[in-house]
Design a protein around this motif. Structure first.
Motif, PDB file in Angstrom:
ATOM      1  N   THR A 453       0.826  -1.214   0.000  1.00 54.23           N
ATOM      2  CA  THR A 453       0.000   0.000   0.000  1.00 54.23           C
ATOM      3  C   THR A 453       0.859   1.262   0.000  1.00 54.23           C
ATOM      4  N   THR A 454       2.030   1.186   0.638  1.00 57.21           N
ATOM      5  CA  THR A 454       2.947   2.328   0.612  1.00 57.21           C
ATOM      6  C   THR A 454       3.417   2.604  -0.813  1.00 57.21           C
ATOM      7  N   LEU A 455       3.710   1.543  -1.561  1.00 54.00           N
ATOM      8  CA  LEU A 455       4.179   1.699  -2.932  1.00 54.00           C
ATOM      9  C   LEU A 455       3.103   2.275  -3.842  1.00 54.00           C
ATOM     10  N   VAL A 456       1.862   1.893  -3.611  1.00 60.00           N
ATOM     11  CA  VAL A 456       0.782   2.408  -4.437  1.00 60.00           C
ATOM     12  C   VAL A 456       0.651   3.919  -4.268  1.00 60.00           C
ATOM     13  N   SER A 539      -3.777  -8.635  -4.668  1.00 63.29           N
ATOM     14  CA  SER A 539      -4.284  -7.386  -5.225  1.00 63.29           C
ATOM     15  C   SER A 539      -4.110  -6.246  -4.234  1.00 63.29           C
ATOM     16  N   ILE A 540      -4.121  -5.034  -4.730  1.00 63.44           N
ATOM     17  CA  ILE A 540      -3.993  -3.876  -3.856  1.00 63.44           C
ATOM     18  C   ILE A 540      -5.220  -3.759  -2.955  1.00 63.44           C
ATOM     19  N   GLU A 541      -6.373  -4.208  -3.447  1.00 66.63           N
ATOM     20  CA  GLU A 541      -7.585  -4.171  -2.617  1.00 66.63           C
ATOM     21  C   GLU A 541      -7.423  -5.064  -1.392  1.00 66.63           C
ATOM     22  N   GLU A 542      -6.831  -6.228  -1.579  1.00 69.90           N
ATOM     23  CA  GLU A 542      -6.600  -7.117  -0.440  1.00 69.90           C
ATOM     24  C   GLU A 542      -5.590  -6.519   0.533  1.00 69.90           C
ATOM     25  N   SER A 543      -4.530  -5.906  -0.008  1.00 74.96           N
ATOM     26  CA  SER A 543      -3.515  -5.306   0.859  1.00 74.96           C
ATOM     27  C   SER A 543      -4.079  -4.149   1.672  1.00 74.96           C
ATOM     28  N   GLN A 544      -4.974  -3.402   1.069  1.00 78.13           N
ATOM     29  CA  GLN A 544      -5.550  -2.247   1.768  1.00 78.13           C
ATOM     30  C   GLN A 544      -6.585  -2.658   2.807  1.00 78.13           C
ATOM     31  N   ASN A 545      -7.070  -3.882   2.710  1.00 77.46           N
ATOM     32  CA  ASN A 545      -8.117  -4.349   3.618  1.00 77.46           C
ATOM     33  C   ASN A 545      -7.503  -5.090   4.804  1.00 77.46           C
TER      34      ASN A 545
END
Length: 558
Positions: A453-456, A539-545
């Motif tokens: 999430t930091t990279l995004v 996925s980024i969605e999973e990482s953010q959750n």
């Protein structure tokens, strides 16, 4: 004179009262001394406990023993060790043909012993070399490549050959021998890709492994428990290692070719950086400081913290008495063979990956074919590498050293302010791949997701870079050693992909940009000798959750 019968204590104080007060003063001083001694003991205990905690973190960072030269493990005779002469001799200008015949025979012999082994490399070679850091400290490094690369360079004189350099950075407590299985797999799988893709036949993958100063085989020429002239004012810190790595990339990897490979060209003068554990920490800070040197960054279970910065000493040798005592005690504790084995069991999912059941050497068998004698236990290599006159002092210096420091923007010098790992990661302008073992007890998936999430958050840049997160199931803290086949499987298409931050949007549509390059297919499964590794992209969605506990854990670690 005083009036008879009237007692004036300030004039005619009885002797026994004076003695009583003296005893009370002496008892008071004794109590104060006792309290001071207790405070000192408490301070020592607290510092010892704190240092023990860091030692645990550092040992799991990859197995915890501090390295010194293990000549037998690297195929070096003790007579030649001081001169840095290896059994893997570099090929000289005057002996190209004999050297090639020797390498081809060696490769043939290796293939013959692995007839059922699809993982045997073709004409691969491993060279051991030495580079002088700051013209003072001998640094041991290794170079893995194909013997056939020499034919391309010297015989065909092909100017179109593209050298693709890859630098593998170790975790704490191991030398470049910990990368041998991954080096082998990268070359092997690139061989197989070459047979299918003629375009890749013009590329030479050259893989470097290096020992940090004070680990593996990289030591001052003269060590005497921190008291020699070569050790004077030497601090084994993250900043020192970062200076070493920058110099190595500039002076060795990206230096203008001067020998057999003079006709080849290093692609755009950059290196692909792959770091495990503290090697991931160093890779991140190095890329943040010097992005012009790095083509892509891959983090294998990177640790986001390093350096206790304990009070009372800056880590530069020689050590004061207390750090020296604490460092010696801890160093002797963690290099105990039983302790090393316990740390390895915690860091790995599969015991067979490190207990010598399989040969993990560069030319060894890394398939599901159990060799007659197996290989050398990783714990034995680590223990054998700790016998040094400089090991105790180096370990104490590391315990007291500070984290990597931020560099001032104007002159690029240390600001003496600790660098924040996640802030550095957020500012990295190159493509970043997270390749994490899912069963790491320390750098958990929550830590990887925080990095993701930091990279995004970098998408606000003018030329956004790619970030991908691949999770390796059934793998612990050291994917490079426990899952080399799976890591190479993902790493090669990542490296072969085009750099997102330098390409136009039209490149994004062809599927070869690293944002879209096919790294895994659904839920891939890769067979290692000791078990099956599951690959899946997160996925980024999973990482953010992230759940509440995962957020707490990731914040505690970083």
């Amino acid at each position: 004179q005083t009036t008879p019968g009237i007692y004036l204590p300030h004039i005619n104080r009885p002797p026994q009262r004076e003695e009583g007060r003296g005893r009370r003063r002496r008892r008071s001083k004794t109590r104060l001394a006792t309290m001071a001694g207790a405070n000192n003991i408490i301070t020592i205990v607290v510092m010892f406990a704190t240092a023990t905690t860091l030692a645990a973190i550092m040992t799991v960072d990859c197995v915890g023993a501090f390295q010194m030269t293990n000549y037998q493990a690297f195929g070096i005779s003790r007579n030649n060790a001081a001169a840095g002469i290896s059994s893997f001799e570099p090929v000289s200008h005057t002996s190209i043909a004999p050297a090639l015949r020797k390498l081809q025979l060696s490769a043939t012999a290796s293939s013959a012993s692995d007839d059922a082994d699809s993982h045997s490399t073709k004409n691969s070679r491993l060279e051991e070399k030495t580079w002088m850091f700051q013209n003072k400290y001998p640094i041991a490094y290794e170079v893995a490549s194909h013997a056939s690369d020499i034919i391309i360079d010297a015989a065909n004189n092909d100017d179109d050959v593209e050298v693709v350099p890859i630098l593998l950075l170790n975790g704490f407590g191991v030398g470049s021998f910990h990368q041998h299985s991954l080096m082998r797999q990268i070359l092997l799988q690139n061989d197989n890709d070459d047979e299918k893709d003629e375009k890749k036949q013009k590329q030479q993958y050259v893989i470097y492994g290096i020992d940090y100063l004070g680990q593996g085989k990289s030591w001052p020429e003269s060590c005497n428990d921190g008291n020699s002239n070569d050790e004077l004012n030497l601090g084994y810190s993250a900043d020192m290692w970062l200076d070493q790595l920058k110099g190595f990339i500039e002076e060795v990897i990206l230096a203008p070719p001067t020998s057999l490979s003079s006709s080849s060209s290093t692609s755009n003068k950059k290196v692909h950086l792959v770091g495990n554990s503290v090697g991931g920490y160093l890779s991140t800070i190095l890329t943040n400081r010097h992005p012009h040197l790095i083509s892509s960054l891959t983090l294998l279970n990177a640790t986001p913290v390093w350096g206790l910065n304990l009070p009372g000493w800056d880590g530069k040798l020689p050590a004061p008495p207390l750090p020296k005592i604490v460092g010696r005690a801890l160093f002797d504790t963690i290099r105990n063979v039983d302790i090393i084995d316990k740390y390895l069991e915690a860091a790995y999912v599969h015991r067979e990956a490190f207990d010598g059941t399989y040969d993990d050497s560069f030319h060894g068998c890394s398939d599901a074919v159990r060799t007659a004698r197996g290989g050398q236990e990783l714990g034995e290599k680590i223990r054998a590498c700790t016998e040094s006159k400089g090991g105790h002092a180096a370990f104490a210096s590391i315990l007291w050293s500070a984290p990597a420091s931020e560099l001032t923007k104007d002159i690029g010098e240390s600001s003496h302010k600790p660098a924040d790992f996640y802030r550095a990661l957020e500012k990295i302008p190159v493509d970043v791949l997270l390749l994490f073992g899912a069963d790491d007890p320390w750098c958990t998936p929550a830590v990887a997701k925080r990095m993701h999430t930091t990279l995004v958050g970098r998408d606000g840049m003018d030329a956004p870079a790619a970030q991908r997160y691949i999770e390796l199931g059934n793998v612990g803290h050291c994917p490079n050693h426990e899952a080399p086949t799976a890591v190479a499987r993902v790493l090669l298409p990542w490296i072969a992909g085009t750099c997102s931050s330098l390409q136009s949007s039209t490149v994004d549509d062809d599927g070869q940009c690293r944002r879209k390059a096919p790294l895994v297919s659904g839920s891939d499964q890769i067979k290692e000798p000791w078990g099956v590794v599951g690959l899946r992209e997160v996925s980024i969605e999973e990482s953010q959750n992230l759940g509440m506990m995962d957020r707490i854990v990731s914040n505690m670690v970083g």
